[in-house]
Structure formats: C-alpha cells, structure tokens
Motif scaffolding. Structure first.
Motif, PDB file in Angstrom:
ATOM      1  N   ILE A  83       0.911  -1.383  -0.088  1.00  0.00           N
ATOM      2  CA  ILE A  83       0.113  -0.058   0.147  1.00  0.00           C
ATOM      3  C   ILE A  83       0.951   1.317   0.024  1.00  0.00           C
ATOM      4  CG2 ILE A  83      -1.620   1.410   1.497  1.00  0.00           C
ATOM      5  CD1 ILE A  83      -2.635  -1.847   2.551  1.00  0.00           C
ATOM      6  N   GLN A  84       1.862   1.143   0.655  1.00  0.00           N
ATOM      7  CA  GLN A  84       2.841   2.360   0.988  1.00  0.00           C
ATOM      8  C   GLN A  84       3.548   2.408  -0.198  1.00  0.00           C
ATOM      9  OE1 GLN A  84       2.949   4.680   3.266  1.00  0.00           O
ATOM     10  NE2 GLN A  84       1.673   3.951   4.910  1.00  0.00           N
ATOM     11  N   ALA A  85       4.081   1.453  -0.859  1.00  0.00           N
ATOM     12  CA  ALA A  85       4.828   1.627  -2.150  1.00  0.00           C
ATOM     13  C   ALA A  85       4.115   2.263  -3.361  1.00  0.00           C
ATOM     14  CB  ALA A  85       5.293   0.128  -2.528  1.00  0.00           C
ATOM     15  N   ARG A  86       2.636   2.343  -3.298  1.00  0.00           N
ATOM     16  CA  ARG A  86       2.141   2.986  -4.147  1.00  0.00           C
ATOM     17  C   ARG A  86       2.078   4.495  -4.198  1.00  0.00           C
ATOM     18  NH1 ARG A  86      -1.223  -2.053  -4.428  1.00  0.00           N
ATOM     19  NH2 ARG A  86      -2.477  -1.323  -2.697  1.00  0.00           N
ATOM     20  N   GLN A  87       2.709   5.046  -2.945  1.00  0.00           N
ATOM     21  CA  GLN A  87       2.575   6.478  -2.758  1.00  0.00           C
ATOM     22  C   GLN A  87       1.522   7.348  -2.918  1.00  0.00           C
ATOM     23  OE1 GLN A  87       6.466   7.233  -4.747  1.00  0.00           O
ATOM     24  NE2 GLN A  87       7.374   7.241  -2.956  1.00  0.00           N
ATOM     25  N   ASP A  88       0.095   6.658  -2.943  1.00  0.00           N
ATOM     26  CA  ASP A  88      -1.046   7.542  -3.070  1.00  0.00           C
ATOM     27  C   ASP A  88      -1.835   7.496  -1.774  1.00  0.00           C
ATOM     28  OD1 ASP A  88      -1.865   4.865  -2.937  1.00  0.00           O
ATOM     29  OD2 ASP A  88      -2.514   4.558  -4.885  1.00  0.00           O
ATOM     30  N   VAL A  89      -1.228   7.160  -0.694  1.00  0.00           N
ATOM     31  CA  VAL A  89      -1.890   7.263   0.654  1.00  0.00           C
ATOM     32  C   VAL A  89      -1.128   8.143   1.749  1.00  0.00           C
ATOM     33  CG1 VAL A  89      -3.170   5.031   0.348  1.00  0.00           C
ATOM     34  CG2 VAL A  89      -1.090   5.118   1.802  1.00  0.00           C
ATOM     35  N   GLU A  90      -1.947   8.822   2.606  1.00  0.00           N
ATOM     36  CA  GLU A  90      -1.419   9.580   3.704  1.00  0.00           C
ATOM     37  C   GLU A  90      -2.173   9.337   4.986  1.00  0.00           C
ATOM     38  OE1 GLU A  90      -2.438  13.475   2.294  1.00  0.00           O
ATOM     39  OE2 GLU A  90      -4.544  13.233   2.916  1.00  0.00           O
ATOM     40  N   THR A  91      -1.506   9.488   5.941  1.00  0.00           N
ATOM     41  CA  THR A  91      -2.280   9.695   7.333  1.00  0.00           C
ATOM     42  C   THR A  91      -2.917  10.886   7.627  1.00  0.00           C
ATOM     43  OG1 THR A  91      -0.283  10.293   8.320  1.00  0.00           O
ATOM     44  CG2 THR A  91      -0.732   7.908   8.550  1.00  0.00           C
ATOM     45  N   TYR A  92      -3.911  11.240   8.248  1.00  0.00           N
ATOM     46  CA  TYR A  92      -4.674  12.676   8.358  1.00  0.00           C
ATOM     47  C   TYR A  92      -5.214  12.608   9.817  1.00  0.00           C
ATOM     48  CZ  TYR A  92      -8.595   9.450   7.507  1.00  0.00           C
ATOM     49  OH  TYR A  92      -9.556   8.607   7.615  1.00  0.00           O
ATOM     50  N   GLN A  93      -5.623  13.566  10.015  1.00  0.00           N
ATOM     51  CA  GLN A  93      -6.498  14.069  11.340  1.00  0.00           C
ATOM     52  C   GLN A  93      -7.745  12.934  11.206  1.00  0.00           C
ATOM     53  OE1 GLN A  93      -5.149  15.455  13.757  1.00  0.00           O
ATOM     54  NE2 GLN A  93      -6.851  14.707  14.958  1.00  0.00           N
ATOM     55  N   ALA A  94      -7.646  11.884  11.647  1.00  0.00           N
ATOM     56  CA  ALA A  94      -8.768  11.110  11.411  1.00  0.00           C
ATOM     57  C   ALA A  94      -9.707  11.107  12.538  1.00  0.00           C
ATOM     58  CB  ALA A  94      -8.245   9.594  11.653  1.00  0.00           C
ATOM     59  N   ARG A  95     -11.001  10.560  12.156  1.00  0.00           N
ATOM     60  CA  ARG A  95     -12.205  10.745  13.006  1.00  0.00           C
ATOM     61  C   ARG A  95     -11.709   9.927  14.116  1.00  0.00           C
ATOM     62  NH1 ARG A  95     -15.692   7.520  15.045  1.00  0.00           N
ATOM     63  NH2 ARG A  95     -17.938   8.065  15.426  1.00  0.00           N
ATOM     64  N   GLY A  96     -11.397   8.795  14.083  1.00  0.00           N
ATOM     65  CA  GLY A  96     -10.688   7.793  14.918  1.00  0.00           C
ATOM     66  C   GLY A  96     -11.828   7.176  15.945  1.00  0.00           C
ATOM     67  N   ARG A  97     -11.901   6.869  17.071  1.00  0.00           N
ATOM     68  CA  ARG A  97     -12.880   6.274  17.639  1.00  0.00           C
ATOM     69  C   ARG A  97     -13.391   7.205  18.900  1.00  0.00           C
ATOM     70  NH1 ARG A  97     -12.146   2.948  23.080  1.00  0.00           N
ATOM     71  NH2 ARG A  97     -14.158   2.434  23.780  1.00  0.00           N
ATOM     72  N   LYS A  98     -14.569   7.136  19.005  1.00  0.00           N
ATOM     73  CA  LYS A  98     -15.277   7.989  19.905  1.00  0.00           C
ATOM     74  C   LYS A  98     -15.708   7.127  20.981  1.00  0.00           C
ATOM     75  CE  LYS A  98     -16.453  11.732  16.755  1.00  0.00           C
ATOM     76  NZ  LYS A  98     -17.433  12.275  15.911  1.00  0.00           N
ATOM     77  N   LEU A  99     -15.993   7.267  22.331  1.00  0.00           N
ATOM     78  CA  LEU A  99     -16.511   6.344  23.110  1.00  0.00           C
ATOM     79  C   LEU A  99     -17.882   5.904  22.943  1.00  0.00           C
ATOM     80  CD1 LEU A  99     -15.394   4.823  25.682  1.00  0.00           C
ATOM     81  CD2 LEU A  99     -16.143   6.658  26.996  1.00  0.00           C
ATOM     82  N   GLU A 100     -18.566   6.899  22.526  1.00  0.00           N
ATOM     83  CA  GLU A 100     -19.973   6.557  22.129  1.00  0.00           C
ATOM     84  C   GLU A 100     -20.193   5.277  21.233  1.00  0.00           C
ATOM     85  OE1 GLU A 100     -19.014   9.661  22.195  1.00  0.00           O
ATOM     86  OE2 GLU A 100     -19.807  10.899  20.472  1.00  0.00           O
ATOM     87  N   ASP A 101     -19.154   5.337  20.108  1.00  0.00           N
ATOM     88  CA  ASP A 101     -19.284   4.314  19.229  1.00  0.00           C
ATOM     89  C   ASP A 101     -19.323   2.831  19.887  1.00  0.00           C
ATOM     90  OD1 ASP A 101     -18.542   6.172  17.592  1.00  0.00           O
ATOM     91  OD2 ASP A 101     -16.522   5.725  17.318  1.00  0.00           O
ATOM     92  N   ASP A 102     -19.206   2.553  21.071  1.00  0.00           N
ATOM     93  CA  ASP A 102     -19.271   1.401  21.949  1.00  0.00           C
ATOM     94  C   ASP A 102     -20.616   1.396  22.486  1.00  0.00           C
ATOM     95  OD1 ASP A 102     -17.043  -0.342  20.834  1.00  0.00           O
ATOM     96  OD2 ASP A 102     -15.839   0.685  22.107  1.00  0.00           O
ATOM     97  N   GLY A 103     -21.280   2.326  22.399  1.00  0.00           N
ATOM     98  CA  GLY A 103     -22.709   2.434  22.998  1.00  0.00           C
ATOM     99  C   GLY A 103     -22.638   3.183  24.396  1.00  0.00           C
ATOM    100  N   PRO A 104     -24.221   3.074  24.830  1.00  0.00           N
ATOM    101  CA  PRO A 104     -24.289   3.759  26.187  1.00  0.00           C
ATOM    102  C   PRO A 104     -23.526   3.371  27.556  1.00  0.00           C
ATOM    103  CG  PRO A 104     -26.332   3.353  25.010  1.00  0.00           C
ATOM    104  CD  PRO A 104     -24.950   2.650  24.335  1.00  0.00           C
ATOM    105  N   LYS A 105     -23.221   1.764  27.411  1.00  0.00           N
ATOM    106  CA  LYS A 105     -22.616   1.304  28.658  1.00  0.00           C
ATOM    107  C   LYS A 105     -21.036   1.437  28.590  1.00  0.00           C
ATOM    108  CE  LYS A 105     -25.152  -2.971  29.470  1.00  0.00           C
ATOM    109  NZ  LYS A 105     -25.283  -4.528  28.921  1.00  0.00           N
ATOM    110  N   ALA A 106     -20.416   1.766  27.461  1.00  0.00           N
ATOM    111  CA  ALA A 106     -19.197   2.081  27.359  1.00  0.00           C
ATOM    112  C   ALA A 106     -19.009   3.646  27.897  1.00  0.00           C
ATOM    113  CB  ALA A 106     -18.581   1.830  25.899  1.00  0.00           C
TER     114      ALA A 106
END
Lengths: 591, 591
Positions: free
Chosen positions: A73-96
């Motif tokens: 994937i890296q070798a193709r040089q067409d991707v980047e890291t970025y300010q991602a959404r990432g995980r939010k605690l609510e993604d795991d529901g009310p108990k989390a």
C-alpha cells in the motif's frame, strides 16, 4: 483466551500441512493446504494434493495479525495519514459511555488510519483500469491459478472485486467474480447474552478454519466498535458490515431519528477501521415500498425495512440514495467495496421474483454504474427465498442489468417448510444460482429463522456452503475444480481410507463416522468397506475386473476377445472377493 | 419391545392430529395429518392444514397391522391359496439351522400366501389396461388429490406404479410416477453387530414417521427371512428388497456359486412373504463389463458387481437377463414391481454418464417393455454420482428411452468431496433430477460411504429427502405443492410461532432451536423474532406498511397517492417498531 492457530486447527488432520505457494520474483506467498497421500496398492505414488486455504497464519487475538499488505500500500505512494475521525467512546454504546471504556479494550498496536491523498483513488478497480498490475492482483492470480491479466481485466470491467480496505492490511487478497472459484461468506455477530469479544474473534477464526472466504460482522449493541476492531486486526479474510445497524444503535434504535450525517459518520468510522465491504441498502426507494404491501412476508431484510420505515415516516427519498455519490467518494478513498443490499428481497416463495424485488434490482443496476464512475468496486446482493425453477432467472437478470457485477446471494432457500434445516433448503438453491454465475454465496445455518448460530451451526453452515460452491464450480467446468473429487474417489476405490478422509471437507467427521461402525485400527487399511464388510465388496470386484481388462481401450478389446480364457484364469485365481478375517466384526449392507 | 404408534410419534406435535380422508361410497379411508392453526392477529381464522401421512395406524411389532387390502384382493376373485414354498429354516441362515429356529420368531398370524389363479394377472397395470378402477386406485387418487382416471391412465401407460404385492395387504396404496408428488425411499437393514429384529421394525416405523414413502430392507446375514417377515407384517408402506443379497447368503457368499434356480427360489420366497418391489440387476450384461475397466471407481453397486463377477467367472450371459421372462411371469402372479437396478451406475463424478452407464440404460429400456408385455409394473433405478450440469440429461434420457417408466434415483451426489455430508451433496442433485421428472428418490444418509446409519442418520436422511422431493414438487408446479410453504410463511410473518413449528417438517427441532435463544414461554407468542429481538424487527415494520397500504392493488394506488398524509399518520401512530419489554433478554442480529 481462546486461540486457534493453524497448528491446532480442526483441519490439522494428520495428512494436512500449511504451506505456501511462492512467487519469488514479486515476493508473494500464498497460503495453501498440502494434503499428503499414500501410494496406490500397486505401488504408484499419489502426488500430494494442494488446496486453497483461507485460515491465515493464525494469531493471538490480543495482538492481531502482521500487516501483510502494508508495504504494498505504501509503495504506491498514493495514501497518507490524516487527522482521522478515530474512535469515540459513544461508538461502543451507552454502557461504554457510562463505564468510560469498552468491556474489553483492544490491546494491540494502534496504527493511524490511511486514506487516499487528495485527488487519488486507491481502489483495485482504479489500478486495473490504468493497466497497473498490483501485488494484490498477483496474489489472487497465484491463489486462483490463473493469469494475472485475467484478474486485471475482470477487475477493470467490474466483473470481479478484490475487497481490501487499505486500513485492513492484515487480509490476504481474494477475488470475487464469476470467472473465479465461487466464494462463501459466513456471518457472525456478538450477542450480549452469550458472547465476549474474544469469543467473537474465535468465531471468525473458526469460520475461516472451515473455509469461509469472507466474514460479515453483524454485531449490534454494546461494544460494537471494539468488537469490530478485534475482528479486523485478527482477520485474514475481508470483513463486511451493514453500517446502518451501528447507525441505528447511535440513535437508540429509533430509525426515524436516523440522518445522513449520522450514517456518514458511521461509514467513515468503519472505513478508518478497515472494513472491506459494506452492505448499503440504497435501492429501497420511497416509491417501491407500497409494492410490498400485498406480499405474504413483506420486507424481511432488516436494513431494507429500516430504510422503508424511514422513507415512509419522513415521506422523503432514502438518504442513502440521495447521498450515494458522496458515499462513492468516501469508498474510493479507502477502497471499500459496495455490497448493494437487496432490501426488498423475497422472504418466502410466494414473494419471489415480484415487482418489488425487480424494481429494486433496476435501481441496484443504476447504482452499480454510478459507483464504477468513481472506480469503486461493487457487488450486488441477491435473494432469499426462490423456488428452484425461478432461481436461474435471478442471476441471469442481475448479470445482464448490472453488466456482470458480481452477484452475492443468500441461499436462496427453495422451500419454506423446513426451519431447522435451512442450511440444506438454501444449499440447493445456492448451488443452482452459483452454477449460473453467482460469485459469492452467503451461508445459511440451521438456526436461520429461529435463533443465533452457535459454533456447531457456524461449522455446519460453512461446510454446507463449501459443498454448494464446489459443486457449482464443477458444474461450471471451472478449471481443475473436479481434481479433488477425482483424487478422493480414486482413494476410495483403492481403499486408502486415510486419504479419503484427508481429502474430504471435514476429515475428522468422516473418520469418526467410519469408526462408529469399524473402530478397529486395521480397518483403516483394510481392503473392504464398512458397508459390505470383508465378505463381499463391490469395489474389490471392480478392481479384479480392472486387473483383467487393464487400463486402455486396446487392452480392453484384447481382453474381450480372450474373455473365455480370462474367465478361466479369473476363477483359477480365486475368482471371489471373500477375504476371510475372523478378527473383523461382521457388518452388513445398507445399500 | 420398541413400539412407536401414531400416538407417541415424534410428529405428534401439539398442533398435529392423525385423521382420515373418507370416500364413503367406496369405503376408503386415507390417513392424513391435520395441523391446526391459531387465528391471525387481526382475528381472521386460519384453516387447519392437511398433509399426506405415511406413518400408518401404528402397530405392536409382535402382532402386525390389520390387512387393510385383504377384502379388495379377495373381491376380485382372481387369487387362490396354493401349496406354497413357505419358509425353510435355511432361509434364516446357518445359525438358524444350527439352532433350529431364528433368533426371534414371528409371533403374529400366519396367513397362507396368495397368488394369481391360473391364467390370471393380478397387477394394477393389468386392471388399469382393462379399464378397471380398483380400490387401490381410488385410495391413491384420494391421497394425491387427483382424479382417479389420471391414476388409471398413468398406470396403464406404465408411467406410474402402485407397488403392492397381494401378500402385503397391510400396506396403504401409494403411487410412484412423475404426474404425482415425488416420493422418498429409506433403506434399512439389520446388522448382527447391533440390531435385533424388533429394532429393525422400529427403524422402519421411525423412517415412516418422518415421511418415508417406501422402505427397502437391505438386510443380509442371519435371520434375513424372519426380519423381513416382521417388517412386512408391520409396514404401512411398500417394502422393496434386493433378492440377490439373500441368494448370495444361501451360497455362503460365493457369488460364483449362484444359479438361476437358487435366485428363482429366493424370489418366490419373497413374493410369498409380500415384498412389493425387487431390485433386479438384469441390465448388467457380459459385454458391458469391460466398459467399466477404465473407470475411476469401477462398479460400485453391490448387485451390479455380483452379476459382473458372475458373468466374468462363468463367461456366460447374466442368468437374470436370460431368465427375465420367467421373472415377469412370477411377478405378474403376485403383483411385484420390478425396480430395474442400475448395476453400472457411476460411483464418482469422473464416471458419470459414461458408456457403461448408458449401455445398461439401453438394456433397462428393453427390459421395461418386456415386463409391460406381462402387465408387470416397472420402475428404473438411476445414479449415483453426477455433476449438477449432467443431472438433467440422466432423467430426460431415461424417460425417453423407457417410455416414461418411473425413474427412481439414488441422489445423485453432485460432488465426491464431502463424506459425512452426503445427505446434502445428494439432496442437491436429487432436487434437480426430481424437478425434471424423477418419481422417487432413494435417500442418502450422512453415513453414506462410511458406515451404517443409526436412528439419527435415518431421520436426517428422510427429512433431507422430504425437502428435496417437496422443492422439486414446487419447481414442477405440482398442484397445491406450495400451499404448505405459503401457510408457514404467513404464520412466520404473523409471529404465530407454534404454527410455524407445526407446519415445518420437524416441529420439535424447530422449536428446540428457537428455545435455545429465547427459551421463555412468552417469546412463543411475542411479536418479534429471535434474530432481531424486541428492539427492532423487520417483519414488524412490514406489517406496519401493510396496515398503511392495505391488501389490494387499488388500495395500494390510493395509498401511494395519499402517501404524504399517510406518512404523517404513520409517525403520529408511533411510526416505530420499538416494543420495549425489559423482561426479555437482548438478542442481536446475525443477518
């Protein structure tokens, strides 16, 4: 911690070993199972048999698999890291949220998500259309035993897909398309009642041990994000999801409260995690909903009924349809494939091939072409419940309308009257629909319509669908498909019992069943079968006939001319198949 | 003593009752199962569903069933008692000779055998050709729900058979032919290792409880005559045998010692007992044997290989073929039907549709017509192992060559690679071959190729084949075949769980599977399914849609026009399917 490695696999039968096909020039290693065989009774060696393996190298669930594809994937040089959404605690529901954590947090490495650099498309379809041969294409070509140009051209035409999100570098590339071997998907999903996250990982591994080519994580409820994280980090096969399920969790189960924004956010969350394909029910249009009113079983797809309810409740067109182009743009950034959901699929024979089903298919065809404009890979989901004589029409119509985009069907079940046995009712339809071009079959377990599958159900479902997929490959005349049948039948004819078990889809069960009747170890190598016993065996007399008439037409002709003489010899040489062995129990024929 | 009556049948589900269709004019009572149903949620009554029942009235194995057909047979005044061959002690093998008795003697009534009076033929084909409507024909017409003239004309043309030996008056007439519902045969057979005679009777009863339409007794070895006697006296379904198996016992297992005289004597012994159809491998001709020399799996039929070995050993034409006319004369005296064995059937995909198989089929076609000259009923046996794309050719060729004589096939298995699952590999082929005209399917159990089926295997085999037969009936458009699917699907859609179980082929298993996930009694009547739980259910939202749009085209059009208004109402009325019930466990979707 449940941990199934390739070493303690249920498929780790005494004659099996995990090996690799290697393309040294391109540094590609494709996993296969090598099945050793004994010599034939006449001393001829039988070559080891090599089969497609989906189990992967095995992993510790808390640490995950190595990122096989990261360098490609890296070798193709067409991707980047970025300010991602990432995980939010609510993604795991009310108990989390209340606890401040998921019930089991991911312990392994956290890689920052990748996406396409601005203006880039990172899909295999894009590369294929540019004439680029990727390592992923080489991998699947080696895996399928075909020319890599066939892989590239089928991808470019949209007739095949390699679902592999750039954020799921652990997966071993596989291809879904009618020119390739028929694939099988297994559904898993957590249940708060019974499953832990680690158990769900174990279920995924269990399904791949038995040959599942992709796995759909249909989890709902608590810890949905973390469960998916564990599954993705450990999965050697592509993972599919139905993001509307998680979106619904985020609005507390009230489908009227769903919005495009919540859905979009959920999709990006899952793109960043590495989901390889997503079921999107964008073909359920407002105007199609009334077409289901007179059905015997209405709308049976969960996603379909969520969207139908939303359209009705808001008197608006589906937000999935309205924002479809935006979805395409997102998918192109991660190489997520569409699995266009058939939200209006029939849930009974009575509703098969009706106006609602085919209206939606028209829209799925339109959506296929729109995704292709973004170089996004697409497969199209199919039914459901269809009487056998109407099955072929389904796949032929889909292939024609959708210009050969891979068809991915659930069964179909060919009768509604056998709950508890719907792996069988659906395998009959699945074999028929795959024979005419379906590229991947979604398994059905014995618990369909009744409850949640346990481990045994998952195994039964996968093996039943491996049978359907393989039988369809044979019926299609797929190159080499019949080799395993021939090898097993030759082993059977030559009384090589261990080889017969080893070449079967479930060696342990075959051996157990045999041992119920003839448990003694000598029976494994005895020249008779458990049906007829030592007293008489039809296979044995056939071998005598072969010994008489030899192996070529000419020999057979000569033999026929000299038959009178031969028959004397035959009798003088014993002319009987009685093999007295007083140590063996007497068993009797049942056919 | 194992005793399964209709009262303690595994099919005696709470909604089931054993009833009869009655033709008072002709004093005919046909057993059926009546399945009661609850009302729909809107209060509409659902009529009880009536299905074909094969279980019979139930019997005490030591006393047998009443001779249902005795009066019908006597009333024709074409039969007589005579100085019969009767039973000889050696019919039960060497052990019985030494003991002076079989291990378990028949305790019930001993009726003197009947045969046709001189110059008479007592076959249903004979009566049909004379334009006579027999009570047997009326019975099957009522049973199949067809006009009795269809029954007569199909019998007269040889396109259907009613196997019912005049010495098996306990059996309830049933018909095998492509114009009628597809039938299923179950094989049983004693094993000295594990079975007693009474257990074998119990296995026969068990198979019919689950819907076997005929049973083949493939017993070999000790007490073969007495085992068959018990089975026949207790069987409400026709019994088939392969008499060469017993003939082989009489010559100590040395097939070279077989003679026409020994075989003929065995056939008469079994005719007098009441065997309804016999597999006769008269199509294995000397000149066909070399055609099998190059096969992957040679000859896999036991009877076929016995005859092939005999032909080779003696360098003579098969005594079955040479004395075929004499066999026809015997069968015409008792109304025994031929089941012309396919001794050269393929035992692997590699050998399917080859020269040996089709050469034998040509001879079976010739033998069919020769039997018809004697008014003897005939069906023709078929393979075996056939890849799916070659299955149709088998039945179409057989139907053409044999002028529509019923085809009776074993599977066929569509792949060789799944020993332990061959009920499934074969059900796929069975559905396909029945769809194109096979009249009866011989079941395959999970133990095929591996060992002897136990009770669970028999049940699994029968149910799997009921699925195949029913799916084929639906695909053929057999009148009324889909009614049960529609009734079950309607019950499913309306959350009538007990009705869904009751209408299924195996109510207890369906209920058990459901209870694994939702064991609480309230769940049986709850308006949600165990897949989605109370939080969301696609079936439920579909009902909401139906409530909106009604049940007719006109209503749907009106509804569509007023959709905006309706959508407001929908939301005002709740517009959601959330059914909060904190007492229920939370369960999650797996699809």
């Amino acid at each position: 911690m449940t941990h199934i490695s390739a070493q303690n696999s249920p498929l780790n039968y005494s004659t099996h070993s995990a090996e690799y096909l290697v393309d040294e020039e391109h540094d590609i290693r494709v996993p296969v199972t090598r099945i050793s065989q004994d010599d034939s009774p006449d001393g001829t060696a039988n070559e080891p048999f090599t089969t497609y393996r989906t189990t992967g190298p095995g992993s510790d669930p808390t640490r995950g698999l190595p990122p096989l594809r990261a360098e490609w994937i890296q070798a193709r040089q067409d991707v980047e890291t970025y300010q991602a959404r990432g995980r939010k605690l609510e993604d795991d529901g009310p108990k989390a949220l209340r606890r401040g954590t998921a019930s089991q947090e991911w312990q392994g490495e956290d890689r920052p998500p990748l996406r396409a650099r601005p203006g880039k498309r990172v899909t295999q379809m894009h590369y294929a259309r540019q004439g680029v041969i990727t390592p992923e294409m080489r991998f699947v070509a080696l895996r399928e035993g075909v020319n890599v140009e066939l892989v590239r051209s089928e991808l470019a035409a949209g007739r095949a897909i390699i679902p592999n999100n750039i954020n799921h570098p652990e997966s071993e590339p596989m291809i879904i398309g009618r020119a390739f071997s028929v694939k099988v998907n297994a559904n898993i999903g957590n249940s708060a009642v019974t499953s832990s996250i680690a158990e769900e990982v174990s279920k995924m591994q269990w399904a791949t041990q038995w040959g599942a080519d992709t796995v759909m994580d249909l989890s709902t409820g608590d810890d949905i994000h973390t469960t998916r994280e564990w599954i993705l980090r450990n999965s050697p096969v592509p993972i599919g999801t139905v993001p509307i399920y998680q979106a619904l969790e985020k609005v507390g189960g009230d489908h009227q409260a769903l919005t495009w924004e919540i859905f979009r956010d959920t999709v990006i969350e899952q793109c960043e995690q590495g989901v390889d394909y997503m079921t999107i029910h964008a073909g359920v249009l407002l105007r199609y909903v009334p077409l289901t009113a007179e059905r015997v079983t209405g709308i049976v797809s969960r996603g379909g009924s969520i969207m139908a309810g939303w359209c009705l409740g808001h008197h608006k067109e589906s937000f999935l349809y309205e924002h479809y182009d935006e979805l395409c743009e997102i998918f192109a950034q991660y190489d997520v494939a569409f699995s266009l959901g058939d939200g209006l699929r029939p849930g009974s024979l009575a509703d098969a091939n009706d106006a609602a089903q085919f209206a939606e298919l028209d829209t799925l065809a339109e959506l296929t072409q729109r995704a292709w404009e973004y170089d996004v890979q697409v497969m199209v989901e199919g039914p459901g419940h269809i009487p056998l004589h109407l099955v072929r029409e389904n796949v032929e119509k889909q292939q024609e309308l959708c210009h050969g985009a891979p068809f991915y069907t659930l069964g179909p079940l060919v009768t509604d009257i056998a709950p508890g046995y719907d792996h069988i009712t659906s395998a009959i339809g699945a074999t028929e629909i795959a024979r005419y071009g379906t590229a991947m079959l979604c398994y059905v377990t014995p618990k369909e319509h009744l409850g949640l599958p346990n481990r045994d159900d998952v195994k039964t479902g996968v093996i039943t669908y491996k049978i359907a997929a393989h039988a369809a490959d044979v019926a299609k005349g797929h190159p080499g498909a019949r080799d395993r049948d021939d090898a097993l039948s030759k082993a059977r004819f030559e009384f090589r019992w261990r080889d017969q078990f080893g070449l079967s889809l479930d060696p342990q069960t075959a051996e157990e069943f045999h041992d119920e009747t003839l448990p003694a170890e000598p029976a494994k190598t005895a020249h008779f079968c458990s049906m007829c016993g030592p007293k008489f065996c039809s296979m044995r007399i056939s071998q005598d006939i072969r010994n008489e008439f030899g192996d070529s037409d000419e020999q057979a002709r000569i033999a026929q001319e000299g038959m009178a003489a031969k028959s004397r010899e035959f009798r003088e040489a014993g002319g009987t198949v009685y093999l007295p062995d007083p140590s063996m129990p007497t068993v009797r024929a049942t056919k």
